[in-house]
Scaffold this active site. Sequence first.
Site, PDB file in Angstrom:
ATOM      1  N   THR B 126       0.816  -1.229   0.000  1.00 52.03           N
ATOM      2  CA  THR B 126       0.000   0.000   0.000  1.00 52.03           C
ATOM      3  C   THR B 126       0.842   1.268   0.000  1.00 52.03           C
ATOM      4  OG1 THR B 126      -1.652  -1.198   1.246  1.00 52.03           O
ATOM      5  CG2 THR B 126      -1.838   1.194   1.276  1.00 52.03           C
ATOM      6  N   GLY B 131      -4.171   2.286  -2.748  1.00 55.41           N
ATOM      7  CA  GLY B 131      -4.746   1.444  -1.707  1.00 55.41           C
ATOM      8  C   GLY B 131      -5.481   0.315  -2.377  1.00 55.41           C
ATOM      9  N   PHE B 156       0.660   2.584   5.994  1.00 55.41           N
ATOM     10  CA  PHE B 156      -0.245   1.667   6.707  1.00 55.41           C
ATOM     11  C   PHE B 156       0.359   0.264   6.803  1.00 55.41           C
ATOM     12  CE2 PHE B 156      -3.106   4.886   7.113  1.00 55.41           C
ATOM     13  CZ  PHE B 156      -3.833   5.249   5.984  1.00 55.41           C
ATOM     14  N   GLN B 279     -36.306 -10.295  26.138  1.00 52.28           N
ATOM     15  CA  GLN B 279     -36.261 -10.793  24.763  1.00 52.28           C
ATOM     16  C   GLN B 279     -35.367  -9.935  23.866  1.00 52.28           C
ATOM     17  OE1 GLN B 279     -39.958 -11.155  22.206  1.00 52.28           O
ATOM     18  NE2 GLN B 279     -39.613 -13.301  22.748  1.00 52.28           N
ATOM     19  N   GLN B 337     -24.048  -1.962  23.034  1.00 49.85           N
ATOM     20  CA  GLN B 337     -25.447  -1.650  23.336  1.00 49.85           C
ATOM     21  C   GLN B 337     -25.945  -2.454  24.523  1.00 49.85           C
ATOM     22  OE1 GLN B 337     -26.714   0.829  21.814  1.00 49.85           O
ATOM     23  NE2 GLN B 337     -28.824   0.782  22.517  1.00 49.85           N
ATOM     24  N   HIS B 339     -24.190  -3.632  26.880  1.00 45.73           N
ATOM     25  CA  HIS B 339     -23.535  -3.160  28.093  1.00 45.73           C
ATOM     26  C   HIS B 339     -24.035  -1.796  28.533  1.00 45.73           C
ATOM     27  CE1 HIS B 339     -20.758  -6.466  27.487  1.00 45.73           C
ATOM     28  NE2 HIS B 339     -20.106  -6.148  28.589  1.00 45.73           N
ATOM     29  N   GLY B 341     -24.423   2.062  29.228  1.00 50.52           N
ATOM     30  CA  GLY B 341     -23.428   3.098  29.530  1.00 50.52           C
ATOM     31  C   GLY B 341     -22.064   2.523  29.869  1.00 50.52           C
ATOM     32  N   GLU B 364      -6.335  -5.254   4.075  1.00 52.75           N
ATOM     33  CA  GLU B 364      -6.175  -6.454   3.240  1.00 52.75           C
ATOM     34  C   GLU B 364      -7.338  -6.567   2.261  1.00 52.75           C
ATOM     35  OE1 GLU B 364      -4.455  -9.979   4.749  1.00 52.75           O
ATOM     36  OE2 GLU B 364      -3.485  -8.929   6.410  1.00 52.75           O
TER      37      GLU B 364
END
Lengths: 253, 380, 318
Positions: B126, B131, B156, B279, B337, B339, B341, B364
């Site tokens: 790269t 790229g 990179f 659920q 989400q 978990h 906060g 890659e």
Amino acid sequence: MNIIVCAKQVVEISEMKIDSSTNKPILSGLDKKVNDIDKNAIEEAIKIKDKTGGKITVIMVGEPDVKERMKELLAMGADEGILVNSPGDLDYSQLTTLLSGAIKKIGDYSIILCGEASTDMFSGQVGPRLAGMLDISQITYAQKIDATKDNVTGERNLGDTVVTLESSYPVLITVTKEINEPRLPSLMQILASASKPILEWSVDDLDVTLEQKVLTTDLQGISMDRKNEIYKDDSDDSIQKLVDNLAKDGVLR
Amino acid sequence: MQLELNEQQKMIQKMVREFAEKEVAPIAAELDEKEEYPIKTLEKMSKLGLLGVIIPQEYGGAGLDTISYEIVVEEISRKCASTGVVTSVHNSLAAWPIMKYGTEEQKKKYLPILAKGEKIGAFAATEPNAGSDLGAMATTAVLKGDKYIINGDKTFITSGPVAGIIIIFAVTDKEAGAKGISAFIVESDMKGYKVGSIFEKLGINASQTSELIFENMEVPKENLLGAEGDGFKIALKTLDGGRIGIAAQAVGIAQAALDESIEYSKQRQQFGRPIAKFQAIQWMIADMATSIEAARLLVLNAAYKKDQGSGRYSKEAAMAKLFASETAMDAVLKAVQIHGGYGYTKEYTVERLFRDAKITEIYEGTSEVQRMVIAGSLLR
Amino acid sequence: MVLVYSDNKKLAFELLSKAAEISKETKNEVIAAIIGKNDETYAKELVSYGADKVYIAENESETTKAEEYCEILENIITETKSEIILIGSNKNGKEIASRLAGKLNAGCVIDATDVSLDAGKVTVKRVVYSGNAISVQQFQTTPAIITVPSKVFDPIDADSSRKGKIEKKAISPKKSTSTITNISEKVTGDVNVEEAEIIVSCGRGFKDKSDIKLADELATALKGKTVGCSRPIAADLKWLPEDHWIGLSGHKVKPKLYVAAGISGQIQHIAGMRDSSVVVAINKDADALIFNSADYGIVGDLYSVLPKLTKAIKEKMG
């Protein structure tokens, strides 16, 4: 020098749950593994072999699925495995009789290594019981071993004292977890383990009589009921709540 | 047809899983925070043969199949995505092209060093302006006597700051387009080789990524990999294999996200019960688990196809990488989400997983490139 | 006959009370053994705690030596036809009991928490699966060899007026092929975690040995003085002597309050403190296992939590 290691397959106790209807521990469906301290025994055997040369034979008693555990120990560095097919639930008399029969069939050896105890039962009976059966000297709870071609020195950790014993061969030694750090087998060692032999012996192959001396009549689960009140931060508020709860529980005098 | 790991593969999985839990997991958060390269972990891994998984035994490696290798990458990545990608690049992008395209001398010279982890391997194709369009690379290599003089910038590059053996690509014939690119085995102590700036990234922070600058770099002509003009083909074929590694890394990250989410939802109580009873949470967990299972099977499928030896596994590798990386992104979004906060704070592992997952959709070969490859194979 | 032996005097006294209870049921005698040093005073004490007969078997090694001591006990058992043998459960006791069982091919249970007779059969209980279950076991044959840990039974009040026979036994066991070459005392404090009511325990979360004082300060504020620890602190890092070590291979404790700071909560540690009345866990890893076994927990760095908690406790207790 021929070194024999006795190892045991145990269940993964950290996963164990109690059946609330029968109040019995649920033993089925648990992951199985080699008893942790037996790995310390194998590691010590490898260290001795590296120093004095020889062969390491692992003996395990159990059902055919125990062979998977045997392969792990062969990958760590044991040379040969012997599986004694177990005829079901055994007490310590029967188990040790089988081990002793297998050892007599193997013939020549200098050191028998065992873990101090297995994590499931934590009795620590097998090692010294076997030594008594074979009428050989024993060094138990060894935290350090130094083996030469002619004799071995072992340091026993007894809590308030350390007793050092020197013994000629043959001898049985049980090791503590503190004695070493069991190695992880490398990829090459895992590959090599495939060609190491595992012999299977039945009770009839050994010249022994089995007699049950102790019968387990009940297994009662103990469940630990904890409140599990977890404060997710260490703010002054959380700390205060905790202190108030402790006061309420009467543990602050 | 057997959809199960064989005994040996299970033993390997067990060993690497234990290693990852004992040696990789405890330091993963710290390495990420300090942006510190996992050099000590790599030393321990090399002793277990994990840096030479696919290198043939005659050159000091374990000579294992691709499935066993992908198991290694997944298990390591599950505990630390950075260590996982370093492992993947070292094995798939540095060692593999030498195995496949190297001369006997080159194999004898470089493979044992990589197998033992004495030097870390990297892959430099790269460039700032090349790229997805690798063919547009501008680094030049001109043969002068018995050396190639190489000039250009690469960017990179995973493990750029520490790599000792790097597979690089440069233009040897400007007129020939993609067919004018050649591959070289470069060593970091070669005259003119310089490590440029190290990037501060969103994630995989323990995997140091940098520019490489070649200023009249002198590379012996014996270090040409393959023939002149083979470079583009070598790059693409190598990346096919690398993609399976990245797919395995993505599966590892996704699995970690699932593990954390299951643990948390069983513990966290709201409205008088563990959130695992709701659920909404159950469906998220179910979806995560299903996609991860599918992604893992695609990885194993690509690995299996590669081992069949036909050389044609680009589509399978692209499918695995595309699906696994998108699965990983979805999994970490759901995990944070779940978990709530707390998932947004650095105290919880899912925060790091969230930052780590994104790159799997980019490097890659971006997901767009993967779609190109898959469509290309079907619509020819 | 019931035979009692331990190289630990306190343990021997405890076992004698159970031995006396069983003997009353079976109308037999309680025999106690002393091996090693010829200690008449101790023999008289054994009588005052319930022994009907005491055998003193002098041995050139006053430190427990498995092979020789085992043979001596074998000898006494054969002569007295003892059917129940109670041995104190320390490391020496366990290895002798097990070896003895191997020699006699007898049933043996280690670490019994209860011993009784059920329709004439010796029945014992022991804790298994790292504290997850109790196993009830029944001897099918005699002799029955049982090891009992400390504090399972309480000794009776010593009665110096009790009468008992004290006999010297000259038993020369076969010399084993091993010898004791060194005995060294380990550094121990005067801590007794097994008796403590309040314990503050340290784990790997502590970065330096000197930081243990944070736990000390909390323990003092709680009006307890006992600091305990998990295996790595005692056995690996050796920041505290092993008498502070709480766990499956360490000590078992039953305090009113157990504070686990920077301890991850592996099952082997839990096995040592399960019987605590109230458990508080402090760990910066919200997923740490210890929280499953805690009544209260704080997710936070112990370096900030311990001082804060110490201060809050001091204020509350006035």
